[in-house]
Design a protein around this motif. Structure first.
Motif, PDB file in Angstrom:
ATOM      1  N   GLN A  78       0.837  -1.189   0.000  1.00  0.00           N
ATOM      2  CA  GLN A  78       0.000   0.000   0.000  1.00  0.00           C
ATOM      3  C   GLN A  78       0.873   1.240   0.000  1.00  0.00           C
ATOM      4  O   GLN A  78       1.994   1.233   0.493  1.00  0.00           O
ATOM      5  CB  GLN A  78      -0.917  -0.008   1.224  1.00  0.00           C
ATOM      6  CG  GLN A  78      -1.943  -1.117   1.176  1.00  0.00           C
ATOM      7  CD  GLN A  78      -2.723  -1.218   2.469  1.00  0.00           C
ATOM      8  OE1 GLN A  78      -2.451  -0.525   3.430  1.00  0.00           O
ATOM      9  NE2 GLN A  78      -3.687  -2.123   2.485  1.00  0.00           N
ATOM     10  N   GLU A  94      -2.190   5.441   1.968  1.00  0.00           N
ATOM     11  CA  GLU A  94      -3.140   4.402   2.362  1.00  0.00           C
ATOM     12  C   GLU A  94      -2.813   3.850   3.737  1.00  0.00           C
ATOM     13  O   GLU A  94      -3.710   3.518   4.519  1.00  0.00           O
ATOM     14  CB  GLU A  94      -3.150   3.277   1.328  1.00  0.00           C
ATOM     15  CG  GLU A  94      -3.760   3.677  -0.004  1.00  0.00           C
ATOM     16  CD  GLU A  94      -3.500   2.661  -1.096  1.00  0.00           C
ATOM     17  OE1 GLU A  94      -4.092   2.810  -2.173  1.00  0.00           O
ATOM     18  OE2 GLU A  94      -2.703   1.721  -0.876  1.00  0.00           O
ATOM     19  N   LEU A  95      -1.528   3.735   4.057  1.00  0.00           N
ATOM     20  CA  LEU A  95      -1.146   3.215   5.363  1.00  0.00           C
ATOM     21  C   LEU A  95      -1.363   4.244   6.458  1.00  0.00           C
ATOM     22  O   LEU A  95      -1.772   3.916   7.573  1.00  0.00           O
ATOM     23  CB  LEU A  95       0.326   2.783   5.343  1.00  0.00           C
ATOM     24  CG  LEU A  95       0.866   2.156   6.638  1.00  0.00           C
ATOM     25  CD1 LEU A  95       0.066   0.903   6.999  1.00  0.00           C
ATOM     26  CD2 LEU A  95       2.334   1.813   6.501  1.00  0.00           C
ATOM     27  N   SER A 129      -3.495   7.023   6.303  1.00  0.00           N
ATOM     28  CA  SER A 129      -4.873   7.502   6.379  1.00  0.00           C
ATOM     29  C   SER A 129      -5.843   6.335   6.428  1.00  0.00           C
ATOM     30  O   SER A 129      -5.933   5.544   5.485  1.00  0.00           O
ATOM     31  CB  SER A 129      -5.193   8.402   5.180  1.00  0.00           C
ATOM     32  OG  SER A 129      -6.580   8.666   5.110  1.00  0.00           O
ATOM     33  N   PHE A 130      -6.608   6.241   7.511  1.00  0.00           N
ATOM     34  CA  PHE A 130      -7.615   5.184   7.648  1.00  0.00           C
ATOM     35  C   PHE A 130      -8.639   5.279   6.524  1.00  0.00           C
ATOM     36  O   PHE A 130      -9.028   4.269   5.924  1.00  0.00           O
ATOM     37  CB  PHE A 130      -8.300   5.307   9.008  1.00  0.00           C
ATOM     38  CG  PHE A 130      -9.394   4.301   9.238  1.00  0.00           C
ATOM     39  CD1 PHE A 130      -9.090   2.991   9.571  1.00  0.00           C
ATOM     40  CD2 PHE A 130     -10.736   4.668   9.145  1.00  0.00           C
ATOM     41  CE1 PHE A 130     -10.096   2.056   9.788  1.00  0.00           C
ATOM     42  CE2 PHE A 130     -11.744   3.747   9.356  1.00  0.00           C
ATOM     43  CZ  PHE A 130     -11.427   2.441   9.689  1.00  0.00           C
ATOM     44  N   GLN A 136      -8.368   6.669   3.461  1.00  0.00           N
ATOM     45  CA  GLN A 136      -7.828   6.329   2.148  1.00  0.00           C
ATOM     46  C   GLN A 136      -7.591   4.831   2.026  1.00  0.00           C
ATOM     47  O   GLN A 136      -7.788   4.238   0.966  1.00  0.00           O
ATOM     48  CB  GLN A 136      -6.545   7.124   1.881  1.00  0.00           C
ATOM     49  CG  GLN A 136      -6.810   8.619   1.723  1.00  0.00           C
ATOM     50  CD  GLN A 136      -5.584   9.397   1.290  1.00  0.00           C
ATOM     51  OE1 GLN A 136      -4.844   8.962   0.423  1.00  0.00           O
ATOM     52  NE2 GLN A 136      -5.370  10.560   1.884  1.00  0.00           N
ATOM     53  N   TRP A 137      -7.168   4.195   3.127  1.00  0.00           N
ATOM     54  CA  TRP A 137      -7.022   2.737   3.119  1.00  0.00           C
ATOM     55  C   TRP A 137      -8.375   2.082   2.882  1.00  0.00           C
ATOM     56  O   TRP A 137      -8.505   1.155   2.073  1.00  0.00           O
ATOM     57  CB  TRP A 137      -6.435   2.258   4.444  1.00  0.00           C
ATOM     58  CG  TRP A 137      -6.582   0.776   4.622  1.00  0.00           C
ATOM     59  CD1 TRP A 137      -5.826  -0.214   4.047  1.00  0.00           C
ATOM     60  CD2 TRP A 137      -7.587   0.105   5.384  1.00  0.00           C
ATOM     61  NE1 TRP A 137      -6.296  -1.451   4.423  1.00  0.00           N
ATOM     62  CE2 TRP A 137      -7.369  -1.288   5.236  1.00  0.00           C
ATOM     63  CE3 TRP A 137      -8.645   0.548   6.189  1.00  0.00           C
ATOM     64  CZ2 TRP A 137      -8.177  -2.237   5.864  1.00  0.00           C
ATOM     65  CZ3 TRP A 137      -9.446  -0.396   6.810  1.00  0.00           C
ATOM     66  CH2 TRP A 137      -9.222  -1.769   6.652  1.00  0.00           C
ATOM     67  N   SER A 143      -9.466   2.293  -0.697  1.00  0.00           N
ATOM     68  CA  SER A 143      -8.683   1.422  -1.577  1.00  0.00           C
ATOM     69  C   SER A 143      -9.122  -0.031  -1.469  1.00  0.00           C
ATOM     70  O   SER A 143      -8.932  -0.816  -2.399  1.00  0.00           O
ATOM     71  CB  SER A 143      -7.188   1.538  -1.251  1.00  0.00           C
ATOM     72  OG  SER A 143      -6.875   0.885  -0.022  1.00  0.00           O
ATOM     73  N   MET A 144      -9.739  -0.401  -0.336  1.00  0.00           N
ATOM     74  CA  MET A 144     -10.193  -1.766  -0.117  1.00  0.00           C
ATOM     75  C   MET A 144     -11.683  -1.934  -0.412  1.00  0.00           C
ATOM     76  O   MET A 144     -12.237  -3.028  -0.243  1.00  0.00           O
ATOM     77  CB  MET A 144      -9.913  -2.174   1.336  1.00  0.00           C
ATOM     78  CG  MET A 144      -8.448  -2.115   1.734  1.00  0.00           C
ATOM     79  SD  MET A 144      -7.398  -3.247   0.782  1.00  0.00           S
ATOM     80  CE  MET A 144      -7.968  -4.822   1.420  1.00  0.00           C
ATOM     81  N   SER A 150     -11.404  12.142   5.846  1.00  0.00           N
ATOM     82  CA  SER A 150      -9.951  11.958   5.853  1.00  0.00           C
ATOM     83  C   SER A 150      -9.244  13.230   6.307  1.00  0.00           C
ATOM     84  O   SER A 150      -9.230  14.228   5.588  1.00  0.00           O
ATOM     85  CB  SER A 150      -9.451  11.572   4.452  1.00  0.00           C
ATOM     86  OG  SER A 150      -8.033  11.527   4.412  1.00  0.00           O
ATOM     87  N   VAL A 185      -8.778  -5.392  11.444  1.00  0.00           N
ATOM     88  CA  VAL A 185      -7.707  -5.176  10.469  1.00  0.00           C
ATOM     89  C   VAL A 185      -6.540  -6.106  10.783  1.00  0.00           C
ATOM     90  O   VAL A 185      -6.421  -6.640  11.887  1.00  0.00           O
ATOM     91  CB  VAL A 185      -7.180  -3.715  10.473  1.00  0.00           C
ATOM     92  CG1 VAL A 185      -8.296  -2.729  10.187  1.00  0.00           C
ATOM     93  CG2 VAL A 185      -6.492  -3.393  11.779  1.00  0.00           C
TER      94      VAL A 185
END
Length: 245
Positions: free
Chosen positions: A73, A77-78, A80-81, A83-84, A87-88, A158, A226
């Motif tokens: 990632q 992404e790592l 920001s919760f 943005q992660w 992405s998922m 975010s 997670v």
């Protein structure tokens, strides 16, 4: 799309599909250049993309070793919760439960490079994933960024993105400590678990590209919400084992 990006995409797909399993060698630059009818410099750029994603090793030479079948990632992404989550394919939401300016503790002063007692902004947030509470963030911001944080909507998705758009802040470096802790009374109530239930704790300190500390945070995830995956090798190792503090 640039030619090297197309080549990187084809190679990425082949790795993910198992055509090149973990531990296998990629064809040489010359072989790849012939296969894709491209210059070796273009192929080198494509392979560099896969190296940055953690899919292949960074060893210099004719052939690269496949290290994994899932791309790493991005830093955003790592960090920001939200943005992660996007992405998922999840929907992230959250709310500020408490926010106050107060003097920095001695440990916060060290992490934020300020003097003990200097004013910082302490923020408590509850984060949800597809409507379910999964994360409690206790974030302490350095005084210089506090005014911008206080102007954010308490329910903004975010913080990372909003700070970039409002003041041009770019988070560039983070240090993460991950361990397990027991849920206290407040955490149990907010996350809907029993007191004493295990939580995954992530303590992080984030700085700008110039190395100026922005925030330090104690994030606690509900068990089962997670997982963190860390890929290491003989040429690149971001994992350090420490005794519990």
């Amino acid at each position: 799309m640039a030619r090297y990006e197309q080549i990187a995409g084809d190679l990425r797909d082949a790795i993910i599909c198992g055509d090149y399993p973990i531990g296998a060698q990629l064809p040489s630059e010359a072989e790849l250049a012939a296969r894709f009818s491209a210059a070796r410099g273009t192929v080198r750029q494509a392979v560099a993309v896969l190296v940055a994603e953690g899919l292949v090793g960074s060893r210099q030479g004719a052939r690269r070793i496949v290290l994994g079948s899932e791309r790493s990632q991005s830093f955003a992404e790592l960090h920001s919760f939200a943005q992660w989550a996007r992405s998922m394919g999840y929907r992230a939401s959250g709310i500020v439960l408490a926010s106050q300016r107060r003097p920095a503790t001695s440990s916060e002063a060290v992490r934020l490079a300020v003097a003990p007692g200097d004013e910082v902004l302490s923020v408590l947030r509850l984060r949800r994933l597809d409507g379910e509470p999964v994360l409690i963030e206790r974030t302490v911001y350095a005084g210089w960024i506090a005014p911008a944080v206080e102007k954010l909507d308490p329910s903004c998705e975010s913080v990372t993105q909003e700070l970039y758009e409002s003041v041009g802040l770019v988070f560039a470096y983070g240090e993460h400590l991950i361990d397990a802790v027991a849920a206290g009374a407040e955490e149990a109530r907010l996350l809907g678990v029993r007191r004493g239930s295990p939580l995954l704790r992530q303590r992080r300190t984030t700085t700008t590209q110039e190395g100026r500390p922005v925030e330090c945070s104690d994030d606690r995830y509900r068990a089962g919400s997670v997982t963190f995956s860390i890929r290491n090798s003989t040429s690149a190792n971001s994992l350090v084992r420490r005794a519990a503090e």
